[in-house]
Write a protein that holds these residues in place. Structure first.
Motif, short mmCIF file in Angstrom:
data_model
loop_
_atom_site.label_atom_id
_atom_site.label_comp_id
_atom_site.label_asym_id
_atom_site.label_seq_id
_atom_site.Cartn_x
_atom_site.Cartn_y
_atom_site.Cartn_z
N MET A 65 -53.29 5.47 -27.35
CA MET A 65 -53.46 6.93 -27.31
C MET A 65 -53.65 7.50 -28.71
N ASP A 66 -54.47 8.55 -28.79
CA ASP A 66 -54.60 9.24 -30.07
C ASP A 66 -53.45 10.25 -30.23
N ARG A 67 -53.35 10.81 -31.41
CA ARG A 67 -52.25 11.73 -31.70
C ARG A 67 -52.28 12.97 -30.81
N GLY A 68 -53.48 13.43 -30.49
CA GLY A 68 -53.58 14.60 -29.63
C GLY A 68 -53.04 14.35 -28.23
N THR A 69 -53.32 13.18 -27.70
CA THR A 69 -52.81 12.82 -26.38
C THR A 69 -51.29 12.70 -26.41
N ILE A 70 -50.77 12.06 -27.45
CA ILE A 70 -49.32 11.93 -27.58
C ILE A 70 -48.67 13.31 -27.71
N ALA A 71 -49.27 14.18 -28.52
CA ALA A 71 -48.74 15.53 -28.68
C ALA A 71 -48.75 16.28 -27.36
N HIS A 72 -49.82 16.10 -26.59
CA HIS A 72 -49.91 16.76 -25.29
C HIS A 72 -48.79 16.27 -24.36
N LEU A 73 -48.55 14.97 -24.34
CA LEU A 73 -47.55 14.41 -23.44
C LEU A 73 -46.13 14.84 -23.82
#
Length: 436
Positions: A65-73
């Motif tokens: 996962m990229d950082r944006g996906t992790i931040a979203h989760l």
């Protein structure tokens, strides 16, 4: 504002899950809202987290996962009082080659989110050396902060005193020490813990773990060590295209290995999910436009699956007009036959020519990057998918057209290419994210 902590350890099997569940339940009993996450590709632990907290838990994975996906989760923890991310394996264990935002190590998540680490240390067979290990983990990587240590499976008061003194001398906080306590051991099988939904007494087990930890760990000190945290707005969501508008999803004790974030992403994109149980001899919803068979434990239920004619005939009829996809265990059930650990051969659905065997077990484990040679539900040919493979089956025959070119995390090509025949596709890896 929520407070965040990472629960990690020097290795697997030390007690991370038990401590995470116990802390979550103990704080929930105090009236706090607790949100859990799982670092890395584990499709079993999030269900235990949900049982302990009453809130859905999802995986965060720096390799896939990229950082944006992790931040979203992780943004789902905004309204929580305390957020716990349970690690996988040892704190710094990942793959050799960097993925999207890291190597898959728990330390990546700790550094990325700025959350301190609570280490679970099992000092069995050692004393002061446990402090050397903890100090080495504390100092190994700049940007990863150690909050303190919880000792697990301490043999005696004298043993505890020796380890505590050494940790204090090293400047490492000891939050508590847990004596050996077999009553809170979580049952296991070959792919990890027995699933939470299969354990009728899981609530009582978590309550006992919480009682035990309350007795031996300074929960207030652990809570004070957490980092105050306000999630950064995510630049993007999960960017997942559902495999169809209406998805028939196999869901029971034999088909349960699907990452929660994938199901949430499908629903968020407007898809409807209807579940059915092959073990209960149910076929897919005939109004669905795609059928998805997750992984799980078909090898433990192969006789029942082979005997359930309504399920098999229903799936075959569905596949005549609509796409069907299987992951790992679901892929095996789409094949011709599955040989169980005792050597008995069971006929499966025959939608693919794959035959697998558990009679001679061999572990297949690791991240996978697949370049699709043909379309599969939700993805066009040429799409690059990141996932994880973990099973003990051996391929006896795989005669169908390969679905993808698949590499491991080091870039090596592997033989588990997946298969396709007509509208039916299958892979041995569990999908985590599309590589964009």
């Amino acid at each position: 504002m929520a407070a965040g902590l990472v629960i990690s350890a020097p290795a697997s099997g030390v007690g991370k899950t038990t401590l995470t569940l116990a802390l979550a339940r103990a704080w929930r009993q105090r009236g706090l809202n607790v949100q859990c996450f799982k670092s890395g590709p584990d499709y079993i632990d999030p269900a235990f987290h949900a049982a302990a907290t009453g809130r859905a838990s999802v995986n965060v994975d720096s390799w896939a996962m990229d950082r944006g996906t992790i931040a979203h989760l992780v943004s789902r923890g905004t309204d929580a009082d305390i957020v716990l991310a349970e690690g996988s394996m040892g704190l710094f264990d990942g793959v050799a080659a960097r993925g999207v935002s890291g190597t898959g190590a728990t330390a990546d998540i700790a550094e990325m989110l700025g959350w301190p680490v609570v280490l679970v240390i099992d000092p069995s067979g050692q004393a002061q050396t446990a402090a050397a290990i903890a100090a080495g983990l504390r100092d190994y990587r700049h940007g990863v902060r150690l909050a303190g240590v919880v000792l697990n499976r301490v043999a005696s008061p004298r043993h505890q005193e020796l380890v505590r003194r050494a940790l204090n001398d090293a400047g490492i906080v000891v939050f508590g020490a847990l004596p050996r306590h077999a009553e809170i051991s979580l049952p296991k099988r070959h792919l990890g813990l027995v699933q939470a939904e299969e354990q009728a007494e899981i609530g009582k087990l978590i309550d006992e773990a919480a009682r035990f930890v309350i007795e031996h760990v300074d929960l207030d000190a652990v809570l004070r060590s957490a980092a105050r945290w306000s999630p950064q707005p995510a630049a993007n969501g999960l960017n997942v295209t559902p495999p169809g508008q209406r998805i028939a999803l196999a869901r029971d004790a034999a088909f349960s290995f699907v990452y929660p974030h994938m199901l949430e992403a499908w629903r968020a994109a407007g898809a409807e999910i209807s579940t059915f149980s092959p073990l209960a001899d149910e076929g897919p919803d005939t109004s669905a436009d795609v059928c998805w068979l997750p992984g799980g434990y078909p090898e433990l239920h192969a006789g029942r699956i082979a005997a359930n004619a309504h399920f098999r005939n229903g799936l075959r009829a569905f596949a005549e007009t609509r796409p069907v996809h299987g992951e790992c265990g679901g892929y095996m059930v789409l094949g011709n036959a599955l040989t169980d650990a005792e050597g008995a051969r069971h006929e499966m659905t025959g939608l693919l020519g794959l035959e697998t065997s558990f009679a001679k077990r061999r572990m297949h484990l690791g991240y996978r990057l697949a370049a699709l040679a043909a379309a599969m539900p939700g993805f066009q040919a040429g799409a690059r998918l990141r996932g994880h493979e973990f099973h003990y089956s051996t391929i006896l025959t795989q005669p169908d057209t390969p679905l993808a070119v698949v590499h491991d995390a080091s870039g090596a090509v592997i033989a588990e290419t997946g298969s396709r025949r007509g509208r039916v596709t299958g892979t041995f890896f569990h999908l985590i994210a599309e590589d964009r």
